[in-house]
Write a protein that holds these residues in place. Sequence first.
Motif, short mmCIF file in Angstrom:
data_model
loop_
_atom_site.label_atom_id
_atom_site.label_comp_id
_atom_site.label_asym_id
_atom_site.label_seq_id
_atom_site.Cartn_x
_atom_site.Cartn_y
_atom_site.Cartn_z
N ASP A 244 0.85 -1.18 0.00
CA ASP A 244 0.00 0.00 0.00
C ASP A 244 0.89 1.23 0.00
O ASP A 244 1.78 1.37 0.85
N VAL A 245 0.65 2.10 -0.97
CA VAL A 245 1.49 3.28 -1.19
C VAL A 245 0.62 4.51 -1.04
O VAL A 245 -0.40 4.64 -1.73
N THR A 246 1.01 5.41 -0.15
CA THR A 246 0.21 6.60 0.14
C THR A 246 1.06 7.85 0.05
O THR A 246 2.29 7.81 0.16
N VAL A 247 0.38 8.99 -0.13
CA VAL A 247 1.06 10.29 -0.18
C VAL A 247 1.42 10.76 1.22
O VAL A 247 2.47 11.36 1.44
N GLN A 248 0.55 10.47 2.18
CA GLN A 248 0.79 10.85 3.57
C GLN A 248 1.28 9.63 4.36
O GLN A 248 0.92 8.50 4.05
N PRO A 249 2.12 9.84 5.40
CA PRO A 249 2.63 8.70 6.17
C PRO A 249 1.51 7.99 6.92
O PRO A 249 0.69 8.64 7.58
N PRO A 250 1.44 6.67 6.84
CA PRO A 250 0.42 5.92 7.57
C PRO A 250 0.83 5.70 9.02
O PRO A 250 2.01 5.85 9.37
N PRO A 251 -0.10 5.31 9.87
CA PRO A 251 0.28 4.94 11.23
C PRO A 251 1.04 3.62 11.24
O PRO A 251 0.91 2.81 10.31
N GLY A 252 1.83 3.40 12.26
CA GLY A 252 2.52 2.13 12.39
C GLY A 252 3.76 2.06 11.54
O GLY A 252 4.15 3.01 10.85
N PRO A 253 4.42 0.90 11.56
CA PRO A 253 5.67 0.74 10.78
C PRO A 253 5.44 0.94 9.29
O PRO A 253 4.48 0.43 8.72
N HIS A 254 6.34 1.68 8.66
CA HIS A 254 6.22 1.95 7.24
C HIS A 254 7.58 2.41 6.71
O HIS A 254 8.52 2.61 7.49
N PHE A 255 7.67 2.55 5.42
CA PHE A 255 8.85 3.12 4.79
C PHE A 255 8.48 4.41 4.06
O PHE A 255 7.37 4.53 3.53
N ALA A 256 9.43 5.34 4.03
CA ALA A 256 9.37 6.45 3.08
C ALA A 256 10.18 6.04 1.86
O ALA A 256 11.33 5.60 1.98
N LEU A 257 9.57 6.12 0.69
CA LEU A 257 10.28 5.85 -0.56
C LEU A 257 11.00 7.12 -0.98
O LEU A 257 10.37 8.13 -1.29
N LEU A 258 12.33 7.06 -1.02
CA LEU A 258 13.13 8.24 -1.30
C LEU A 258 13.56 8.33 -2.76
O LEU A 258 13.61 9.42 -3.32
N ASP A 259 13.91 7.21 -3.38
CA ASP A 259 14.36 7.25 -4.76
C ASP A 259 14.34 5.85 -5.34
O ASP A 259 14.22 4.85 -4.62
N HIS A 260 14.48 5.78 -6.67
CA HIS A 260 14.36 4.52 -7.42
C HIS A 260 15.26 4.60 -8.64
O HIS A 260 15.45 5.68 -9.21
N PHE A 261 15.83 3.45 -9.07
CA PHE A 261 16.60 3.45 -10.31
C PHE A 261 16.45 2.11 -11.03
O PHE A 261 16.13 1.09 -10.42
N GLU A 262 16.70 2.13 -12.33
CA GLU A 262 16.71 0.93 -13.16
C GLU A 262 17.84 1.07 -14.18
O GLU A 262 18.10 2.16 -14.68
N ALA A 263 18.51 -0.05 -14.46
CA ALA A 263 19.58 -0.05 -15.46
C ALA A 263 19.67 -1.43 -16.08
O ALA A 263 19.27 -2.43 -15.46
N ILE A 264 20.19 -1.50 -17.30
CA ILE A 264 20.46 -2.77 -17.97
C ILE A 264 21.97 -2.94 -18.04
O ILE A 264 22.67 -2.06 -18.56
N LEU A 265 22.47 -4.03 -17.50
CA LEU A 265 23.92 -4.24 -17.48
C LEU A 265 24.43 -4.49 -18.90
O LEU A 265 23.75 -5.13 -19.70
N PRO A 266 25.60 -4.00 -19.22
CA PRO A 266 26.11 -4.11 -20.60
C PRO A 266 26.39 -5.55 -21.01
O PRO A 266 26.88 -6.36 -20.21
N ASP A 267 26.05 -5.87 -22.26
CA ASP A 267 26.37 -7.16 -22.87
C ASP A 267 25.80 -8.35 -22.10
O ASP A 267 26.44 -9.39 -21.97
N THR A 268 24.56 -8.21 -21.59
CA THR A 268 23.97 -9.30 -20.79
C THR A 268 22.54 -9.63 -21.21
O THR A 268 21.83 -10.32 -20.48
#
Length: 404
Positions: A244-268
Amino acid sequence: MAPRAYLTARPLAFGHLLRQEDGVAWMKAALQRVAETAPVPDLDRALRLYDLLGRRSAIDTRRTALEDYAHQDWDRMRVHAAPPSGDGQVGGGAAPWYRASLDARMAVFAETAEAIAHDAFAGDAEPPDALLQVSCTGYDSPSAVQRLVAARGWADRTRLLSVGHMGCYAALPALATAADLATATAARAVAAGDEPGGAALGGADARTSVLLVEVCTLHHHPATTDPDRIVQQVLFADGAARLDVTVQPPPGPHFALLDHFEAILPDTLDEMTWRPADGGFAMTLSREVPAHIRAHVAGAFGAFLARNGLEVDDLDVLAVHPGGPRVIESTAEALGVGEDRVRHSQGVLRERGNMSSTTLPHIWDRVLQDDDVPAGALVGSVAFGPGLTVTGNLLRKGGGAVGQ
């Protein structure tokens, strides 16, 4: 770093929990049964490999949706059942029991996914603003989430999206997409005057849910003696999770999503593939994958951390998708991380095996429930899949009133 959104993760139980030794014993018994009626090249070598991998897999238990694997009463099998005319060995056009059709496998997937979807959202009085279904192990249309929202009367209130065939890393782009959808939904509410605006969208909130369902054991081939396929069958298991992903912080244990990345490794590009085949989905997995990880993951993941002003030493936990024990070891070695920071990945591999895209959510939940990981801890996630694709994200643990 301002959070993109906030995340909670919940593993979903279903099916049958088996000891690894019992699962390996089933695979050996099935292969020996094949040999009773058909030539099996390299039978003895395959049986020895099953024994070796069973000891070295670092897995104690894993889950399967398919009751077939919970017993060796061959007359009670569903997917691995004898055709009506017998075992199909003599006469007739029926395929033998060990060549289950894709139709039979997908029927189990559809049934399993729909049951999991209804159970996962049974306690929700209000629908999510958007709902994503993630899987690389099954196809069914209408999908499980379509059937869910139709049954709950949510069809005119919930946007739906299917994320398919990305493999083990799919939870990461699905989470990033869910964050974008939630943020956009809240922004539209502010623009329309339905919610107060201001910094970080003020009090406006929105929720995107993600349902991940992987039934990897549906694609086992009892007659195989191919070493790579045997490795896959010993490692891969079934799993499900809800995010469950929300704009506002939920009660209880949770994570803040700070950043994300994707890459394709060369020659694989051809080092890992996953394609529908005649009887089930088929995977190719090069034995060089751990070497590629050791060679490239430090550069890709290090660059990602650097753009956030961080280094690997700043991370309290490294959530590595456990493709197998060598994947965890190779990633930790490449990044210079000790076992203590990958212990949650090792624990999930030990207790559940490799559940494809549902595995990282199990690891995230394990970190959230671990009191030894305090609020404010930084968690770096990394996973791999066909491409050879490497993805990752940066999370900060919160809890109770902690929102940043």
